[in-house]
Design a protein around this motif. Sequence first.
Motif, PDB file in Angstrom:
ATOM      1  N   ALA A 169       0.894  -1.174   0.044  1.00 25.07           N
ATOM      2  CA  ALA A 169      -0.012  -0.071  -0.021  1.00 25.07           C
ATOM      3  C   ALA A 169       0.965   1.255  -0.021  1.00 25.07           C
ATOM      4  CB  ALA A 169      -0.885  -0.001   1.453  1.00 25.07           C
ATOM      5  N   LEU A 170       0.193   2.394  -0.479  1.00 30.73           N
ATOM      6  CA  LEU A 170       1.076   3.721  -0.129  1.00 30.73           C
ATOM      7  C   LEU A 170       1.106   3.974   1.146  1.00 30.73           C
ATOM      8  CD1 LEU A 170       0.303   3.607  -3.328  1.00 30.73           C
ATOM      9  CD2 LEU A 170       0.306   5.995  -3.230  1.00 30.73           C
ATOM     10  N   GLY A 171       2.088   4.396   1.575  1.00 33.82           N
ATOM     11  CA  GLY A 171       2.185   4.841   3.188  1.00 33.82           C
ATOM     12  C   GLY A 171       2.950   3.760   4.020  1.00 33.82           C
ATOM     13  N   ASN A 172       2.963   2.674   3.643  1.00 38.92           N
ATOM     14  CA  ASN A 172       3.465   1.173   4.466  1.00 38.92           C
ATOM     15  C   ASN A 172       4.996   1.543   4.608  1.00 38.92           C
ATOM     16  OD1 ASN A 172       1.005   0.459   4.630  1.00 38.92           O
ATOM     17  ND2 ASN A 172       1.332  -1.639   3.958  1.00 38.92           N
ATOM     18  N   ARG A 173       5.770   1.945   3.498  1.00 41.87           N
ATOM     19  CA  ARG A 173       7.413   1.646   3.500  1.00 41.87           C
ATOM     20  C   ARG A 173       7.591   2.791   2.453  1.00 41.87           C
ATOM     21  NH1 ARG A 173       8.881  -4.026   2.355  1.00 41.87           N
ATOM     22  NH2 ARG A 173      10.962  -3.194   1.359  1.00 41.87           N
ATOM     23  N   THR A 174       8.980   3.130   2.813  1.00 39.80           N
ATOM     24  CA  THR A 174       9.412   4.306   1.748  1.00 39.80           C
ATOM     25  C   THR A 174       9.713   3.707   0.401  1.00 39.80           C
ATOM     26  OG1 THR A 174      11.518   3.829   2.864  1.00 39.80           O
ATOM     27  CG2 THR A 174      10.182   5.937   3.698  1.00 39.80           C
ATOM     28  N   ASP A 175      10.161   2.526   0.203  1.00 39.02           N
ATOM     29  CA  ASP A 175      10.531   1.947  -0.921  1.00 39.02           C
ATOM     30  C   ASP A 175       9.283   1.193  -1.418  1.00 39.02           C
ATOM     31  OD1 ASP A 175      10.940   0.232   0.764  1.00 39.02           O
ATOM     32  OD2 ASP A 175      12.139  -1.080  -0.439  1.00 39.02           O
ATOM     33  N   LEU A 176       8.589   1.963  -2.552  1.00 34.06           N
ATOM     34  CA  LEU A 176       7.289   1.285  -2.971  1.00 34.06           C
ATOM     35  C   LEU A 176       7.387   0.538  -4.257  1.00 34.06           C
ATOM     36  CD1 LEU A 176       3.909   1.299  -2.701  1.00 34.06           C
ATOM     37  CD2 LEU A 176       4.406   3.258  -4.138  1.00 34.06           C
ATOM     38  N   GLU A 177       7.060  -0.668  -4.598  1.00 39.04           N
ATOM     39  CA  GLU A 177       7.026  -1.320  -5.501  1.00 39.04           C
ATOM     40  C   GLU A 177       5.683  -1.237  -6.281  1.00 39.04           C
ATOM     41  OE1 GLU A 177       7.947  -5.856  -7.188  1.00 39.04           O
ATOM     42  OE2 GLU A 177       8.253  -5.615  -5.088  1.00 39.04           O
TER      43      GLU A 177
END
Length: 247
Positions: free
Chosen positions: A168-176
């Motif tokens: 999800a957006l907002g969970n961790r800084t590196d987004l896949e």
Amino acid sequence: MKPVAFGMTDVGKCRKINQDELLIDETRGLFAVADGMGGHAAGEVASQMAIEALTEAVPDDDGKLAGDPDAAARWLACAFREGNRMICESVMTRGEWRGMGTTIVALLTLGDRVVIGHVGDSRAYLLRDDALQRLTSDHSYVNEQVKLGLLTDDEAQRHPMRNIVTRALGNRTDLEVELRHHDVHPGDVYLLCSDGLNSMLHDEEIAGMLRDNAGNPEQACQALVAAANERGGEDNITVIVLQAPES
Ligand code: CA
């Protein structure tokens, strides 16, 4: 393609607030659904931020991108990452927003191609020649179990952990971000939706309603939302239906 598009969002029958957000920008051919999560109004904040970042990041003029779907896909991924960065930063400044996040599915039309990006369990479907296909694979705990052959699709739909998203957006800084692009055929119908739709209705039912309302995205949206509410409306329901011209 210049599709005819319509979208609706509905709080459903059980929730007090609507944390879903949608974007319909026919000028730029950009469409998106975001499904926010988190208490203290944080869910709405997250889904709004994701849509805002998308609106601001994608260029007004698609002329440069039209011939290059890969470049367009990179744009979309950048926009998602910008939304992710905004949400992650906000979480750090406001304690009560901890845990907020949002899914997102976006579709960008580029001439006779479409680019689709998604994170989480909001979906894109395509109805072509009367057959419905899922264009996205949910980033969710239950879908991982389905892919491993440990749950059927029906079991996943009723599973107590069906709401757990793995990305999800907002969970961790590196987004896949998951991205794909493909050709549009005349008469194609695209559906973007939050899980409040597909957790209440089976894919065959969704297909039936899209077929019955072919050529009329507004009626299709109304039929889908009404059916999800009749089935219980357990979650916020958001749908966007796009119809490609017949020729
Ligand atoms: Ca939802």
